[in-house]
Motif scaffolding. Structure first.
Motif, short mmCIF file in Angstrom:
data_model
loop_
_atom_site.label_atom_id
_atom_site.label_comp_id
_atom_site.label_asym_id
_atom_site.label_seq_id
_atom_site.Cartn_x
_atom_site.Cartn_y
_atom_site.Cartn_z
N ALA A 131 2.25 -1.46 14.05
CA ALA A 131 1.84 -2.25 14.05
C ALA A 131 0.62 -2.88 14.62
O ALA A 131 -0.66 -1.85 15.37
N GLY A 132 -0.37 -3.12 13.62
CA GLY A 132 -1.87 -3.43 14.26
C GLY A 132 -2.52 -2.26 12.94
O GLY A 132 -3.82 -2.21 13.44
N ASP A 133 -1.93 -1.20 12.50
CA ASP A 133 -2.51 -0.33 12.27
C ASP A 133 -3.56 -1.02 10.91
O ASP A 133 -2.85 -1.01 10.45
N SER A 134 -4.31 -1.09 11.30
CA SER A 134 -5.75 -1.29 10.29
C SER A 134 -5.01 -2.33 9.16
O SER A 134 -5.97 -2.79 8.49
N GLY A 135 -4.50 -2.91 10.38
CA GLY A 135 -4.37 -4.74 9.61
C GLY A 135 -3.11 -4.95 8.91
O GLY A 135 -3.21 -5.77 8.62
N ILE A 136 -2.08 -3.75 8.77
CA ILE A 136 -0.93 -3.84 8.44
C ILE A 136 -0.38 -4.67 9.03
O ILE A 136 0.49 -4.44 9.53
N ASP A 137 0.47 -5.39 7.61
CA ASP A 137 0.83 -6.95 8.82
C ASP A 137 2.80 -5.81 9.10
O ASP A 137 2.79 -6.62 10.25
N LEU A 138 2.88 -5.63 7.99
CA LEU A 138 4.21 -4.70 8.61
C LEU A 138 4.93 -3.67 7.31
O LEU A 138 4.16 -3.15 6.90
N TRP A 139 5.32 -2.68 8.07
CA TRP A 139 5.51 -1.77 7.76
C TRP A 139 6.78 -1.43 6.91
O TRP A 139 8.14 -1.93 7.59
N LEU B 284 0.74 -1.46 -0.06
CA LEU B 284 -0.16 0.26 0.03
C LEU B 284 0.74 1.77 0.21
O LEU B 284 1.91 1.45 1.27
N PHE B 285 0.37 2.36 -1.22
CA PHE B 285 1.07 3.23 -1.44
C PHE B 285 -0.12 5.10 -0.73
O PHE B 285 -0.78 4.53 -1.31
N TRP B 286 0.65 5.60 -1.23
CA TRP B 286 -0.02 6.90 -0.54
C TRP B 286 -1.85 6.86 -0.38
O TRP B 286 -1.90 6.67 0.47
N TRP B 287 -2.33 6.82 -1.78
CA TRP B 287 -3.80 6.87 -1.11
C TRP B 287 -4.89 5.70 -1.35
O TRP B 287 -5.88 6.17 -0.33
N ALA B 288 -4.07 4.29 -1.79
CA ALA B 288 -4.61 3.19 -1.29
C ALA B 288 -3.96 2.83 0.25
O ALA B 288 -5.19 3.20 1.24
N LEU B 289 -2.83 3.39 0.61
CA LEU B 289 -2.79 3.53 2.64
C LEU B 289 -3.69 4.29 3.29
O LEU B 289 -3.89 3.93 4.20
N GLU B 290 -3.76 5.28 2.44
CA GLU B 290 -4.96 6.28 3.45
C GLU B 290 -6.08 5.74 3.58
O GLU B 290 -6.76 5.82 4.36
N ARG B 291 -6.44 5.30 2.32
CA ARG B 291 -7.91 4.13 2.46
C ARG B 291 -7.94 3.66 3.70
O ARG B 291 -8.94 3.51 4.61
N PHE B 292 -7.31 2.65 3.98
CA PHE B 292 -6.65 1.66 4.98
C PHE B 292 -6.66 2.02 6.59
O PHE B 292 -7.07 1.73 7.18
N GLY C 113 -1.78 -14.08 2.62
CA GLY C 113 -2.01 -13.00 1.75
C GLY C 113 -0.93 -12.43 3.29
O GLY C 113 -0.59 -12.80 4.07
N THR C 114 -0.19 -10.99 2.32
CA THR C 114 0.87 -10.00 3.77
C THR C 114 0.20 -9.11 3.40
O THR C 114 0.19 -8.78 2.07
N LEU C 115 -0.50 -8.01 4.33
CA LEU C 115 -0.74 -6.40 3.15
C LEU C 115 0.90 -5.75 3.96
O LEU C 115 0.93 -5.93 4.91
N ALA D 99 -14.25 -7.72 3.13
CA ALA D 99 -14.37 -9.29 2.48
C ALA D 99 -13.18 -9.56 1.85
O ALA D 99 -13.13 -10.70 1.89
N LEU D 100 -13.16 -8.98 0.97
CA LEU D 100 -11.67 -9.72 0.16
C LEU D 100 -10.73 -9.55 1.21
O LEU D 100 -9.97 -11.03 0.60
N LEU D 101 -10.41 -8.69 1.93
CA LEU D 101 -9.38 -8.45 2.53
C LEU D 101 -9.24 -9.79 4.10
O LEU D 101 -8.17 -10.14 4.14
N GLU D 102 -10.72 -10.16 4.34
CA GLU D 102 -10.78 -10.57 4.97
C GLU D 102 -10.25 -12.91 3.95
O GLU D 102 -9.89 -13.01 4.79
N HIS D 103 -11.36 -12.35 3.32
CA HIS D 103 -11.09 -14.09 3.06
C HIS D 103 -9.16 -13.88 2.14
O HIS D 103 -8.18 -14.57 2.55
N VAL D 104 -8.65 -12.96 2.05
CA VAL D 104 -7.12 -12.87 1.74
C VAL D 104 -6.24 -13.24 3.38
O VAL D 104 -5.98 -14.54 2.95
N ARG D 105 -6.38 -12.72 4.31
CA ARG D 105 -5.93 -13.58 5.80
C ARG D 105 -6.35 -14.87 6.09
O ARG D 105 -5.22 -15.50 6.70
N GLU D 106 -7.83 -14.84 5.75
CA GLU D 106 -7.95 -16.11 6.14
C GLU D 106 -6.75 -17.67 5.77
O GLU D 106 -7.64 -18.60 6.31
N THR D 107 -6.99 -17.28 4.58
CA THR D 107 -6.25 -18.81 3.55
C THR D 107 -4.43 -18.79 4.55
O THR D 107 -4.15 -19.47 4.66
#
Length: 139
Positions: A112-120, A45-53, A94-96, A83-91
């Motif tokens: 750590a844990g900002d909006s479900g982001i796994d790593l920075w 995630l970069f810029w505006w996509a990151l902001e959305r999260f 996936g890494t965000l 919902a898509l993010l939850e599907h990716v995580r459940e498997t």
């Protein structure tokens, strides 16, 4: 003479820059398809996509000026970004990841844990992690 040939990297990498709902939805749809096929998916995630999260705007489709698309999304029960993010995580495949440079430009600090982001990560680490991946998508 025998040569050791390494297996190709089977990961799918999605780089999300735009925060527009359709692009973020498409990127997570790609990641969801990858993990459904048993492949690892990494979403950066970069810029505006990151902001959305960070703003937790993952549930309501917002297609500016296209209310007909919003209505269609709901009537067809298309999955939300969340919902898509939850599907990716459940498997577990996936890494965000969030970009520290984009976060800094947005005025934030990595936690750590900002909006479900796994790593920075910064770009040096991102380039190292994604080296050799052929299935890359930029949205």
């Amino acid at each position: 003479m025998s040569r050791c040939v390494s297996a190709p990297d089977n990961r799918v990498v999605v780089f999300l820059h735009s925060g527009e709902y359709d692009r973020v939805h498409q990127g997570l749809s790609i990641a969801a398809a990858a993990v459904a096929a048993g492949r690892r998916a990494e979403v950066y995630l970069f810029w505006w996509a990151l902001e959305r999260f960070l703003m937790d705007r993952l549930d309501e489709p917002d297609f500016t000026g296209r209310e007909d698309i919003c209505d269609r999304f709901e009537s067809r029960r298309m999955p939300t970004i969340r919902a898509l993010l939850e599907h990716v995580r459940e498997t577990g495949l996936g890494t965000l990841a969030g970009c520290t440079g984009s976060l800094g430009a947005l005025g934030g600090e990595p936690k750590a844990g900002d909006s479900g982001i796994d790593l920075w990560l910064g770009w040096s680490a991102i380039l190292q992690r994604t080296a050799g991946v052929t299935d890359r998508f930029y949205l």
